[in-house]
Design an enzyme around this catalytic site. Structure first.
Site, short mmCIF file in Angstrom:
data_model
loop_
_atom_site.label_atom_id
_atom_site.label_comp_id
_atom_site.label_asym_id
_atom_site.label_seq_id
_atom_site.Cartn_x
_atom_site.Cartn_y
_atom_site.Cartn_z
N SER A 147 4.47 -2.21 -0.45
CA SER A 147 4.41 -3.59 -0.93
C SER A 147 3.06 -4.23 -0.68
CB SER A 147 5.51 -4.42 -0.26
OG SER A 147 5.43 -4.31 1.16
N HIS A 188 3.84 -10.80 3.42
CA HIS A 188 3.11 -9.93 2.51
C HIS A 188 1.85 -10.61 1.97
CE1 HIS A 188 6.96 -7.86 2.63
NE2 HIS A 188 6.32 -6.79 2.19
#
Length: 296
Positions: free
Chosen positions: A47, A277
């Site tokens: 990710s 993230h």
């Protein structure tokens, strides 16, 4: 591989002060590349490469790789034929084994093919950033924030301190996995240029903040996870004789707690990203450094 000597790409003047407000296309001037327009580029990653929710999804695979992540920026800058195999939740095991991911149909799951299936003799460029999901290493940061928010001491580090699955025991396994991955890439695409990227700062070097709600004394534990992953990635790149890009050094001051963060905390700031993230700014910085490394 085209890049036979290990290269650590340092923080360059062109990247200092880089923010998400800069132009989406990282090719700011005329450059000559070690790859050419139309060459085949395969991006491998989790990710932190896919960069979910930073832009439109590239496809409907469920991997959540976006059209503004660093593989797409690099491919656009040079005119490469991109196969972006990065996928949310991928580990080094996802290189050679199918990855189970949620389907766009609620309640169903689908298989994403092994990421290395896209690499062959015709591959000209490979980028890779993997390892954070091996043995649930990155998940330990998220679980620490969710399960021990507001507590004192270092409960996450204490819980991790012993046993076969401890951080110290698993990091050598991550290194072995990365060594095997780069050897397999060499076998499948011996003439490809290979670039390995490290992970950016998540926790600040000093201090704490509400956006990273782990116990204060566990900030060092968060740093040890990311630094350990990067040591494994850099060592594997050096052993394989390929380029390593030190995103940890470049992202100093751009951690979750920074004034211009490259990684989202929880709750996220309104810039577009998934909690824990990268924001688009991290993808932009990574693309810039990859392009610097590919200059002939």
């Amino acid at each position: 591989m085209k890049q036979r000597c290990a290269l650590v790409v340092a923080l360059l003047a062109a990247v200092v002060g880089l923010t998400a407000c800069e132009a989406d296309n990282p090719a700011r001037d005329a450059r000559a590349w070690v790859v050419e327009k139309g060459d085949k580029y395969v991006a491998l990653g989790d990710s932190y490469t896919a960069a979910p929710q930073t832009g439109d999804n590239a496809d409907r695979s469920g991997c959540q790789n976006t059209r503004v992540n660093y593989p797409h920026r690099v491919a656009e800058a040079i005119g490469l034929e991109l196969l972006d195999n990065s996928c949310n939740g991928a580990s080094t095991g996802s290189l050679t084994n199918a990855q189970q991911i949620p389907s766009i149909v609620p309640g169903q799951r689908r298989e994403n093919p092994p990421q290395l299936d896209a690499i062959d003799d015709d591959t000209d460029l490979v980028t890779m950033r993997l390892g954070a999901n091996d043995y649930g290493l990155f998940a330990r940061i998220i679980q620490c924030a969710r399960n021990f928010e507001g507590e004192s001491g270092s409960p996450c580090s204490d819980l991790d301190a012993s046993g076969d699955n401890s951080l110290d025991n698993r990091l050598p396994d991550v290194r072995a996995n990365l060594d095997a991955a780069l050897a397999e890439i060499e076998e499948r695409a011996p003439d490809a240029t290979v670039v390995v990227l490290g992970y950016p700062h998540v926790a600040p070097d000093e201090g704490t903040c509400d956006l990273l709600p782990v116990p204060d004394d566990d900030y060092d534990y968060v740093r040890r996870i990311i630094e350990g992953l990067n040591t494994a990635l850099e060592g594997a790149a050096e052993e394989a004789g390929v380029t390593y890009i030190d995103m940890y050094a470049v992202s100093e001051g751009h951690d979750i707690c920074g004034e211009q963060p490259w990684v989202a905390g929880a709750p996220i700031r309104p810039n577009g990203a998934t909690a824990w993230h990268p924001y688009a700014a991290e993808s932009q910085a990574a693309a810039e450094l990859i392009l610097e490394a590919l200059e002939s």
